[in-house]
Design an enzyme around this catalytic site. Structure first.
Site, PDB file in Angstrom:
ATOM      1  N   ALA A 106      -2.710 -32.609  19.762  1.00 46.03           N
ATOM      2  CA  ALA A 106      -2.018 -33.782  20.299  1.00 46.03           C
ATOM      3  C   ALA A 106      -2.433 -33.963  21.743  1.00 46.03           C
ATOM      4  O   ALA A 106      -3.040 -33.078  22.354  1.00 46.03           O
ATOM      5  CB  ALA A 106      -0.502 -33.620  20.191  1.00 46.03           C
ATOM      6  N   LYS A 107      -2.130 -35.111  22.284  1.00 51.11           N
ATOM      7  CA  LYS A 107      -2.346 -35.372  23.703  1.00 51.11           C
ATOM      8  C   LYS A 107      -1.464 -36.539  24.097  1.00 51.11           C
ATOM      9  O   LYS A 107      -1.128 -37.398  23.266  1.00 51.11           O
ATOM     10  CB  LYS A 107      -3.816 -35.713  23.987  1.00 51.11           C
ATOM     11  CG  LYS A 107      -4.250 -35.349  25.399  1.00 51.11           C
ATOM     12  CD  LYS A 107      -4.445 -33.859  25.526  1.00 51.11           C
ATOM     13  CE  LYS A 107      -5.003 -33.476  26.894  1.00 51.11           C
ATOM     14  NZ  LYS A 107      -5.252 -32.014  26.975  1.00 51.11           N
ATOM     15  N   GLY A 108      -1.088 -36.566  25.358  1.00 53.80           N
ATOM     16  CA  GLY A 108      -0.275 -37.672  25.851  1.00 53.80           C
ATOM     17  C   GLY A 108      -0.663 -38.022  27.265  1.00 53.80           C
ATOM     18  O   GLY A 108      -1.441 -37.300  27.909  1.00 53.80           O
TER      19      GLY A 108
END
Length: 419
Positions: A106-108
Site C-alpha cells: 500500500a501507499k498513501g
C-alpha cells in the site's frame, strides 16, 4: 483506460511486463496481479493559521490483501499524485513478498509541501487525512508508516486520531511511531541500516576493503543520513552527499556525524559549508566504490547509467532507476553490482513488521534483537536473489521482482477468485 497515469506508474507497469514475460504469465492473469485492489482519493480541508480554509488532496492505494493486510508509507510532497502512489504500492507488494512478510503493498500521500505549512497546520492536516481514511484502514486491513515528508510525530497523530474514533488505544494501526507511543527500537534507523548492511555484504563478496573505500549518497533524509552514518562508522569515506537544498563534496571524506547533527538541527544540509559546495547534477556520476541514490524516483536515466563510475549501486530510494537505465546496467554487468530497491531499502518495512507484531502482542524487544532479526531476513532474501539471478542468468532486479511476483501469483491462485 485507467485512473492511474504518469511516468512513475508507467515505469511500474513496464517493470512488471518484463517480469511477466520472464515468468510466462498468461495475459489473462496479468491485470489481476498488477492492478491495485482499491484506490481512495479524499479532500482534506484544514483551518490555516491566518483563519482561512485550505483544501489538500490525499490518496491511499491498496494493491492486494491476498497475503494479509496491506502495508506502506504515507508521503507528504508536492509531487504526489495517484499514479505515483499506485506505483509505490505495487513495488511494496513485491518487496514484502520477496522478504517473506505477510503483507500486501500500500501507499498513501497528500499533495503538499510540508515545509510550507506550520506545525499546527501539519497536525491538523495529518489528523484530517487519517480521519478520512478510517473506513478503509485497520490493524488487519491496512497499516500505515512514514515516508517522504512524514515522521514519527505524524505517525503519533495518525495513531491518536484512529484511537479516538475507536474509543481505545490502537498502537498497531501505524508503524514508525515514537518508542514512547508503542514504536519499536531501531525503526528510525532500520532502512538506512539495511542499506549499509547489504552494501557491506556485497563489498565482502567482491573483495573490496571497507577501510579506504568511497561512497556517494544522494538524498540526506532519514534513509540517506542513516545509511551514510552506518557506512562512515564501517570505515568507508563518504566523499559526497546531497539533498533538495545543496550538494557537498570532499575527496578526503566528509564528517558525517557533524553533517547529521547539522541536518537534524536545520532540516537540511544547506549552510553546512560554502567551501564544499558541489554541482548536485553531477553527484551521481562521481567516481566511487558505492553509490546510494536515496532520494526520489527516476533519477538514474539511460544517460546517467552510461556514465556511472561506481562498483556497487545500492538503491535506497524507491524506483530510482528507469527501465531504459536498467538495459544499460544489464550490459555493464558484472562491472556494476546492483542491489535493487525492493531488496536494498526493505529494512524499513521489515522492522515495521516487527513493530506491528510487538504492538499486537504487547511484548517489546531490545534493539539488538530487532537489528539481528532484520539482518537475518535481508541476508536470506539476498541469497535467494543472487541464486535466482545466477540460475536464470538474469539481472538482480529481474530476479528479486520475479521472486516477489511469483509469491503473490501463487497465493492468488491458491485462494482462487471470489465469487
Amino acid at each position: 483506460m485507467t485512473v492511474y497515469a504518469g511516468p512513475v506508474f508507467d515505469m511500474a507497469v513496464q517493470q512488471f511486463g518484463v517480469i511477466a514475460n520472464h515468468l510466462s504469465i498468461p495475459m489473462d492473469e496479468r491485470e489481476r496481479i498488477l492492478m491495485p485492489k482499491r484506490a481512495i482519493t479524499v479532500s482534506c480541508p484544514i483551518h490555516r493559521d491566518d483563519g482561512s480554509i485550505a483544501v489538500f488532496e490525499g490518496y491511499r492505494v491498496q494493491h492486494h490483501l491476498t497475503l494479509g493486510p496491506t502495508k506502506g508509507g504515507t508521503r507528504f510532497a508536492p509531487s504526489v499524485d495517484i499514479g505515483e502512489i499506485a506505483a509505490l504500492a505495487i513495488w511494496m507488494s513485491w518487496k514484502c513478498a520477496l522478504v517473506g512478510l505477510p503483507y500486501g503493498g500500500a501507499k498513501g500521500g497528500i499533495r503538499v509541501d510540508p515545509r510550507s505549512i506550520s506545525v499546527r497546520e501539519l497536525e491538523g492536516l495529518s489528523r484530517r487525512y487519517m480521519q478520512e481514511m478510517i473506513p478503509f484502514v485497520g490493524p488487519h486491513t491496512d497499516v500505515m508508516a512514514p515516508d517522504m515528508g512524514t515522521n514519527e510525530q505524524v505517525m503519533a497523530w495518525f495513531m491518536d486520531t484512529y484511537s479516538m474514533y475507536q474509543g481505545s488505544t490502537v498502537t498497531e494501526i501505524v508503524t514508525g511511531k515514537p518508542v514512547s507511543s508503542g514504536g519499536t527500537l531501531g525503526r528510525r534507523e532500520a532502512t538506512g541500516r539495511g542499506v549499509a548492511h547489504l552494501v557491506r555484504r556485497v563489498m565482502k563478496d567482491l573483495g573490496i576493503a571497507l577501510n579506504g573505500a568511497t561512497a556517494v549518497v544522494q538524498g540526506f533524509g532519514n534513509v540517506g543520513s542513516h545509511a551514510a552514518l552506518e557506512l562512515y562508522n564501517s570505515g568507508i569515506k563518504i566523499i559526497a552527499v546531497s539533498d533538495h537544498t545543496d550538494a557537498l563534496y570532499d575527496r578526503n571524506g566528509l564528517d558525517i556525524p557533524a553533517l547529521v547533527r547539522h541536518a537534524t538541527m536545520h532540516g537540511s544540509i544547506a549552510g553546512y559549508s560554502n567551501q564544499l559546495h558541489y554541482d548536485p547534477a553531477a553527484i551521481l556520476t562521481l567516481p566511487c566504490d558505492v553509490l546510494v541514490p536515496a532520494a526520489m524516483e527516476r533519477v538514474i536515466d539511460a544517460h546517467i547509467a552510461e556514465n556511472l563510475k561506481c562498483r556497487v549501486l545500492a538503491e535506497g530510494a524507491n524506483g530510482p532507476t528507469t527501465p531504459a537505465a536498467d538495459l544499460i546496467l544489464e550490459k555493464r554487468q558484472p562491472e556494476i553490482f546492483v542491489i535493487p530497491d525492493i531488496l536494498c531499502n526493505s529494512g524499513g518495512v521489515v522492522v515495521s513488521y516487527f513493530e506491528w507484531v510487538q504492538d499486537l502482542q504487547q511484548l517489546f524487544w531490545e534493539e539488538d534483537e530487532v537489528t539481528r532479526r532484520e539482518y537475518q531476513i535481508l541476508d536470506r532474501a539476498f541469497d535467494h536473489m543472487v541464486s535466482r539471478a545466477k540460475k536464470d542468468n538474469i539481472p538482480h532486479r529481474t530476479a528479486a521482482m520475479a521472486l516477489g511476483v511469483e509469491k503473490v501469483r501463487a497465493a492468488k491462485a491458491t485462494r482462487g477468485l471470489f465469487p
